[in-house]
Each structure stands twice: as structure tokens, then as C-alpha cells.
Design a protein around this motif. Structure first.
Motif, PDB file in Angstrom:
ATOM      1  N   LYS A  44       0.770  -1.169   0.071  1.00 22.86           N
ATOM      2  CA  LYS A  44       0.166  -0.322   0.058  1.00 22.86           C
ATOM      3  C   LYS A  44       1.022   0.830  -0.048  1.00 22.86           C
ATOM      4  O   LYS A  44       1.925   1.515   0.680  1.00 22.86           O
ATOM      5  N   ASP A  47       1.579   2.728   3.415  1.00 27.31           N
ATOM      6  CA  ASP A  47       3.570   1.851   4.155  1.00 27.31           C
ATOM      7  C   ASP A  47       4.747   2.270   3.364  1.00 27.31           C
ATOM      8  O   ASP A  47       5.858   1.552   3.424  1.00 27.31           O
ATOM      9  N   TYR A 128       0.422  -5.807   3.919  1.00 26.46           N
ATOM     10  CA  TYR A 128      -0.059  -4.663   3.346  1.00 26.46           C
ATOM     11  C   TYR A 128      -0.228  -5.085   1.885  1.00 26.46           C
ATOM     12  O   TYR A 128       0.107  -3.308   1.034  1.00 26.46           O
TER      13      TYR A 128
END
Length: 306
Positions: A44, A47, A128
Motif C-alpha cells: 500500500k 506504507d 500490506y
């Protein structure tokens, strides 16, 4: 007219390079070296900053400040000098490694904290992932004979490909890997679960350059296979990668012309110390489909990993 001829010649060379890589894959002689760009693209966007090279080292200082405030205060001047290097646009790769050396020296006083910090950064990283296309393509390529290696510390390829990590912590496994008696993802810079073997500073570079297991494995891959570097751009954003290839270029001066690097359109070769052959795709979104194109239609990935 001249521009059109140049474009046709570029397209011809690119098509020949892809055909050559397809043949190499079919002969099971292709190795793919994955850099930080693949991880950064896959997770993502929110991050990504903590997982760039400077972001990761910054995160380590933040962790020590948060977890060991008294220790941080005692070392505050050294902390701040290192952090300024990380934020300096004119910093060299050596400067950034110096900053990482400061971080590593602090963690050496608290080895349990190093393991905890690495775990916080990488243990749940697979949760993520927002764009798994490149990881799925790597899975398909591995299933069809490609060897996988990475300059990253994370285990995203292991998660998606169902493989085990291989680093300098297990010399016997590396020996089996070199003989093609076992499979896995090779981490020349270390894997997060083995903190003692993470290459983070200048002393670590010296160790890995004199580690017989790592050297032999790299030499076997570079001389026995054709390497395709993927997601390895970024210049100063990933000094580990540049330093590794600089060392390899010095050790093996005559091998570079047989290897490839996948670049985005308009991107310059980040490792001019090796005369790599350039293949190109439009942007990061195009990397997955480009890799899939090395496979026959029947061999391409289906769906995504959970």
C-alpha cells in the motif's frame, strides 16, 4: 524519418531480448534478482515511505527513540547527525551507509531490540500488499524454472511462492542450493529473521564480501545463469544494491554483458558499473504483464495469492 528508424531498431532489439530471455527460461537458466522497487510497488502506498532505504533507517532511529528514550537522550547528538545525512539530498551512498552504521552500532548494544524492530517492519508485511501482480508473475516464472534472489530483507517472495529463505546463516543449505539440490529465495544481504546476518553497514559489507558461502553462491549464479534484475533502480534510495553490484563488477569484470536489467521507460541504468543489457516496460504497472510475457500462454499465473 531518422527518428522512426531508431524507434523500429529499438523495438527490434527489445523483441530479440525478450525472445532470448524466453529461451533462457525454457532452459532453466534464468535467475531473477528482485530489488526494493518490487516491494515498494506491491504494498500500500501509505506504507512505502518506511521501506525505502532512508525510510527504513529513519524508522530504526524512531524505534530506538520510542523504545529506549533514556538511551536515545544519551546518544542524541549522534542520532541527529545520522538523521541529517539521511535527509541530505547531496548525500553519497557512503554517507547513507555511515548513517546505517550508526544505527547498527546502537542496536548492537541491544540485540533483542534489533530483532524486535526487524520483526515489526517485516513479519506482517504480506498483509500490506495491495498490488500483487509482480509477485504473482515471479511465482509463475519460478514455477517454470527461474531462480529467485533478492537484495531485500523481507519475505514477500517466500510468502507468494511458497519458498524458504536462504542466507549466510545456513552454509549447508547454501551449498545444497548451489548444487540445485534444494530450492528457496537467496538473500545475499540477509533475511529479517536472522538479524546477525543482515547487511546494514560497512562492517557487514566487509563480512559478506569475505563470506565464502555468499561469494560462492553469487559467483555460481552470475557465471552459471543469466540474471534479470527487476525493481532495482532508485540510485541512492538503495545503496546496498549499488554496493553489491559494484563489488560483483570488480570481482567478475567480464560477465556483465550477458545479464539484463528491466527499466521503466526513460529510466537510466542505476548500476553503470555493470554493462547490463536494457529491457524496458512502460511503468511499474507494466512490470507484471512484461514478466508474464516471458511465459507461454499456458504457463501464466491464474488469480492471486491470499
Amino acid at each position: 524519418m531518422r527518428a522512426a528508424e531508431q524507434e523500429r531498431e529499438t523495438q527490434r532489439q527489445q523483441a530479440e531480448a525478450v525472445d532470448n530471455l524466453r529461451d533462457i527460461l525454457k532452459k532453466r537458466n534464468l535467475a531473477i534478482c528482485v530489488g526494493s522497487g518490487v516491494t515498494l510497488y506491491s504494498i500500500k502506498a501509505a506504507d512505502r515511505p518506511r521501506l525505502t532505504w532512508t525510510g527504513l533507517v529513519h524508522n530504526g532511529f524512531d524505534y530506538l527513540e520510542r523504545e529506549l528514550p533514556n538511551f536515545y537522550q544519551q546518544q542524541e547528538k549522534a542520532f541527529e547527525r545520522a538523521r541529517k545525512l539521511l535527509d541530505d539530498d547531496t548525500a553519497t551512498p557512503g554517507d547513507l551507509i555511515d548513517a546505517a552504521s550508526k544505527l547498527k552500532s546502537f542496536f548492537q548494544s541491544h540485540p533483542v531490540k534489533l530483532a524486535d524492530w526487524l520483526s515489526l517492519q517485516f513479519k506482517e508485511l504480506h498483509r500490506y500488499v495491495a498490488s500483487p501482480a509482480v509477485l504473482e508473475s515471479l511465482k509463475s516464472l519460478h514455477r517454470n524454472g527461474a531462480l529467485l534472489m533478492t537484495t531485500n530483507y523481507d519475505g514477500l517472495m517466500e510468502k507468494y511462492c511458497g519458498l524458504s529463505p536462504l542466507d549466510s546463516s545456513d552454509k549447508d543449505k547454501l551449498m545444497e542450493f548451489n548444487r540445485r539440490h534444494c530450492d528457496g529465495v537467496f538473500h545475499p544481504h540477509g533475511y529479517w529473521k536472522n538479524p546477525k546476518h543482515i547487511v546494514l553497514d560497512a562492517i557487514d559489507y566487509y563480512k559478506v564480501q569475505h563470506d565464502d558461502g555468499v561469494q560462492e553462491t553469487l559467483r555460481n549464479i552470475f557465471t552459471g545463469r543469466t540474471i534479470l534484475f527487476v525493481g532495482c533502480g532508485g540510485g541512492l534510495a538503495d545503496p546496498n544494491f549499488g554496493e553489491l553490484l559494484k563489488w560483483l563488477g570488480e570481482k567478475e569484470k567480464n560477465i556483465g554483458s550477458s545479464h539484463y536489467i528491466l527499466l521503466r521507460k526513460g529510466e537510466l541504468n542505476p548500476v553503470p558499473q555493470l554493462p547490463l543489457k536494457h529491457v524496458r516496460c512502460e511503468d511499474y504497472d507494466a512490470i507484471g504483464p512484461w514478466l508474464e510475457d516471458l511465459l507461454d500462454q499456458s504457463e501464466r499465473s491464474e488469480g492471486t495469492s491470499e
